[in-house]
Design an enzyme around this catalytic site. Sequence first.
Site, short mmCIF file in Angstrom:
data_model
loop_
_atom_site.label_atom_id
_atom_site.label_comp_id
_atom_site.label_asym_id
_atom_site.label_seq_id
_atom_site.Cartn_x
_atom_site.Cartn_y
_atom_site.Cartn_z
N ARG A 132 -4.41 20.95 -14.77
CA ARG A 132 -3.24 20.14 -15.12
C ARG A 132 -3.28 19.68 -16.58
NH1 ARG A 132 0.05 15.75 -11.45
NH2 ARG A 132 1.58 15.23 -13.05
N ARG A 135 0.81 -1.23 0.00
CA ARG A 135 0.00 0.00 0.00
C ARG A 135 0.84 1.27 0.00
NH1 ARG A 135 -5.13 -1.86 0.95
NH2 ARG A 135 -5.16 -3.85 2.03
N GLU A 181 9.58 19.33 -24.35
CA GLU A 181 8.74 19.58 -23.15
C GLU A 181 9.10 20.93 -22.52
OE1 GLU A 181 6.15 17.81 -22.36
OE2 GLU A 181 6.50 15.96 -23.46
N GLU A 184 -5.34 16.22 -11.89
CA GLU A 184 -5.78 16.50 -13.26
C GLU A 184 -7.29 16.57 -13.42
OE1 GLU A 184 -3.35 14.57 -16.21
OE2 GLU A 184 -4.68 15.19 -17.82
N HIS A 222 0.43 12.40 -29.06
CA HIS A 222 0.33 10.98 -28.71
C HIS A 222 -0.17 10.17 -29.90
CE1 HIS A 222 0.19 11.40 -24.04
NE2 HIS A 222 1.42 11.26 -24.49
N HIS A 244 0.01 17.36 -26.95
CA HIS A 244 0.01 15.91 -26.73
C HIS A 244 -1.23 15.21 -27.29
CE1 HIS A 244 3.34 16.93 -24.18
NE2 HIS A 244 3.56 15.67 -23.85
N LYS A 294 5.56 23.77 -14.37
CA LYS A 294 4.88 22.50 -14.09
C LYS A 294 4.42 22.43 -12.63
CE LYS A 294 4.71 17.61 -14.47
NZ LYS A 294 5.00 16.39 -15.15
N ASN A 350 -0.87 19.01 -21.23
CA ASN A 350 -1.04 18.15 -22.40
C ASN A 350 -0.99 18.94 -23.71
OD1 ASN A 350 -1.33 15.86 -20.81
ND2 ASN A 350 -3.53 16.21 -20.55
N HIS A 355 8.81 10.60 -28.83
CA HIS A 355 7.84 11.42 -28.09
C HIS A 355 8.05 12.91 -28.40
CE1 HIS A 355 5.01 12.38 -24.93
NE2 HIS A 355 5.87 13.26 -24.46
N LYS A 400 2.76 11.56 -11.32
CA LYS A 400 1.95 10.63 -12.13
C LYS A 400 2.84 9.46 -12.51
CE LYS A 400 -0.87 13.36 -15.27
NZ LYS A 400 -1.08 13.46 -16.71
#
Length: 345
Positions: free
Chosen positions: A228, A108, A172, A224, A239, A235, A214, A232, A249, A130
């Site tokens: 947030r 956990r 980025e 998000e 993506h 992206h 960021k 993206n 990427h 994330k």
Amino acid sequence: MRSIELQGAGGPSHIALGLPVSSVPDLCQGRRITVITDNDVCALHGNRFPECNTIKIGTGEKEKTLETVHRIYETFLSLDLDRSSFIVGIGGGVVCDIAGFAASTYLRGLPFGFAPTTLLAQVDAGVGGKNGVNFQGYKNLIGTFNQPQFVVCDFRFLKTLPMAEVRNGLAEVIKHALIGDRDLLSQLETEREHILSLQEDIIEKIVYASLEVKVDIVSRDEKEGGERRKLNFGHTFGHAIEKTMGLSHGESVSIGMVMEARLSMAKGLLTAYDVQRIKNMLDGYGLPISAPLDRESVIDAVGKDKKREDEDIHFVLLDGIGAARIEKLKLQELVEAFDDLCEHR
Ligand code: GLY
């Protein structure tokens, strides 16, 4: 040396820039450390790692699976790890994602920290909490929000990166400048030579400025729910391009940023001059601004993107240079605009 503090729901994340990886044991406060890394990083930099058990995984996005995590859990079990243990991911985005996810879910949740070894992981993947794995062709479908206790950005790691990998990170950095910091964009324009030669003081400055954008966003919307999503930018198409075209990427996000900037212009939020400035910037860093895209498969991939809710896509538009806004767009609107968004050279 500079540092930034990110306040997550589960506690603070201390981000230290310019600190050597040898400082990791001090940051783990005497706990028993297990390092997770990949074979390439270990071969290049293993001699600077802390003395401890080390779990090595293969290299690349194909390793970001539940099978890899399963093998890591087996090793955790055989090492008899308990809640007083500490996990440290030393590697690029894939290692940070997997190490953070495995640590967050075993017993956990074990405490963990990162020493990201790529520019991409230092400015993005390693920061913000994330962590996850890909599943059945979907990127990051399974994962957690949980902050690393520390992120150590040791810029010596960057010296062994191939230039293509440096460019991945710069895409980025440029994204962060476009959505949140006009001054960073100007610095990227004036300091290009120093940045591309990885001059350490300049790299520290741009990584710091990039992370400020960021961290500011993540500290207001860690999970998000809204803001947030600005991270993206580039992206949604990026993506889809990465998935269908096999580009890296950074290359995919670069083309995605041009397309999404053009959509922002079509909506009256950016001028033609702004779009040209963005293209010049990306081109100057050796990033592509166009590619012969397969229209149907890119649109299909956008439609399947997990950010889609019902018929709508939470789309990030630039609201001038250095600001972003989120709008819900219909997939059909993107289909109709697609040809105008592609750069025809
Ligand atoms: N890489 C985007 C985010 O952390 O939200």
